[in-house]
Design a protein around this motif. Sequence first.
Motif, PDB file in Angstrom:
ATOM      1  N   THR A  49      49.578  37.215  51.790  1.00 47.01           N
ATOM      2  CA  THR A  49      48.804  37.431  50.523  1.00 47.01           C
ATOM      3  C   THR A  49      49.256  36.130  49.508  1.00 47.01           C
ATOM      4  OG1 THR A  49      50.290  38.885  49.445  1.00 47.01           O
ATOM      5  CG2 THR A  49      48.376  39.715  50.998  1.00 47.01           C
ATOM      6  N   GLY A  50      48.086  35.926  48.403  1.00 49.17           N
ATOM      7  CA  GLY A  50      48.355  34.900  47.725  1.00 49.17           C
ATOM      8  C   GLY A  50      47.052  34.767  46.859  1.00 49.17           C
ATOM      9  N   PRO A  51      47.110  33.871  45.710  1.00 48.61           N
ATOM     10  CA  PRO A  51      46.065  33.513  45.146  1.00 48.61           C
ATOM     11  C   PRO A  51      44.942  32.838  45.556  1.00 48.61           C
ATOM     12  CG  PRO A  51      47.886  32.365  44.116  1.00 48.61           C
ATOM     13  CD  PRO A  51      48.259  33.148  45.225  1.00 48.61           C
ATOM     14  N   CYS A  52      43.731  33.169  45.539  1.00 43.76           N
ATOM     15  CA  CYS A  52      42.568  32.524  46.127  1.00 43.76           C
ATOM     16  C   CYS A  52      42.467  31.465  45.125  1.00 43.76           C
ATOM     17  CB  CYS A  52      41.105  33.486  46.037  1.00 43.76           C
ATOM     18  SG  CYS A  52      41.562  34.885  46.814  1.00 43.76           S
ATOM     19  N   ALA A  53      41.366  30.534  45.352  1.00 42.86           N
ATOM     20  CA  ALA A  53      40.855  29.455  44.634  1.00 42.86           C
ATOM     21  C   ALA A  53      40.434  29.727  43.132  1.00 42.86           C
ATOM     22  CB  ALA A  53      40.031  28.425  45.318  1.00 42.86           C
ATOM     23  N   ASP A  54      39.965  30.809  43.144  1.00 36.51           N
ATOM     24  CA  ASP A  54      39.196  31.423  41.977  1.00 36.51           C
ATOM     25  C   ASP A  54      40.214  32.375  41.175  1.00 36.51           C
ATOM     26  OD1 ASP A  54      39.224  33.656  43.270  1.00 36.51           O
ATOM     27  OD2 ASP A  54      37.216  34.125  43.205  1.00 36.51           O
ATOM     28  N   GLY A  55      41.803  32.353  41.698  1.00 36.57           N
ATOM     29  CA  GLY A  55      42.363  33.135  40.873  1.00 36.57           C
ATOM     30  C   GLY A  55      42.671  34.490  41.284  1.00 36.57           C
ATOM     31  N   TYR A  89      40.305  39.916  45.448  1.00 39.21           N
ATOM     32  CA  TYR A  89      40.854  41.113  44.802  1.00 39.21           C
ATOM     33  C   TYR A  89      41.035  40.763  43.604  1.00 39.21           C
ATOM     34  CZ  TYR A  89      41.164  43.787  49.449  1.00 39.21           C
ATOM     35  OH  TYR A  89      40.782  44.250  50.379  1.00 39.21           O
ATOM     36  N   ARG A  90      40.750  41.854  42.501  1.00 37.52           N
ATOM     37  CA  ARG A  90      41.180  41.610  41.100  1.00 37.52           C
ATOM     38  C   ARG A  90      41.820  42.812  40.755  1.00 37.52           C
ATOM     39  NH1 ARG A  90      39.635  36.528  39.735  1.00 37.52           N
ATOM     40  NH2 ARG A  90      37.649  36.035  40.507  1.00 37.52           N
ATOM     41  N   PRO A  91      42.934  42.701  40.005  1.00 37.99           N
ATOM     42  CA  PRO A  91      43.397  43.665  39.300  1.00 37.99           C
ATOM     43  C   PRO A  91      42.774  44.823  38.667  1.00 37.99           C
ATOM     44  CG  PRO A  91      44.501  41.557  38.460  1.00 37.99           C
ATOM     45  CD  PRO A  91      43.270  41.728  39.105  1.00 37.99           C
ATOM     46  N   GLU A  92      42.830  46.318  38.977  1.00 42.03           N
ATOM     47  CA  GLU A  92      42.092  47.040  38.217  1.00 42.03           C
ATOM     48  C   GLU A  92      43.131  48.259  37.535  1.00 42.03           C
ATOM     49  OE1 GLU A  92      39.327  49.018  41.004  1.00 42.03           O
ATOM     50  OE2 GLU A  92      40.750  50.083  41.757  1.00 42.03           O
TER      51      GLU A  92
END
Length: 143
Positions: A49-55, A89-92
């Motif tokens: 897992t890690g950051p995507c290009a869009d953050g 995935y975005r933090p929620e």
Amino acid sequence: MMTKWMAAWAAMMTMVALGLTTTEAMATQRPDAVIGRWSNPKGTLAVQTGPCADGSLCGQIVWASPQAQADARDAGIAGLVGTQLLQGYRPEGRGSWAGRVYVPDMGRSFSSRIRQTSAGTLSISGCLVGGFLCKSQVWHRVA
């Protein structure tokens, strides 16, 4: 009446409980705590897992057992390693992310949630239709 031994035992158990709670809270509060290498419950896949290009958060298959690779080929997927399994995935909330999970043997992506239950475990769920018909798995951090 509490003996000295019982009092010492109670104090020690309280310290252990506080230490575990603090460790888990720290793991779920750090935004990068979910970054790393994780294995599925059967130990047949490893995802980095890690950051995507869009953050957002993404996860790519970096290792697959011979059986997992054979199953993927049977489903029409030539190369399982390199497949992006976790997408956008975005933090929620603290220790929780929402995004999409790709299921290679179905060739489809589904809405998904990741919940970090401890520093070494993730609960990853995917749902077919609008949050219904969900399945979840507990993934473990790979050293």
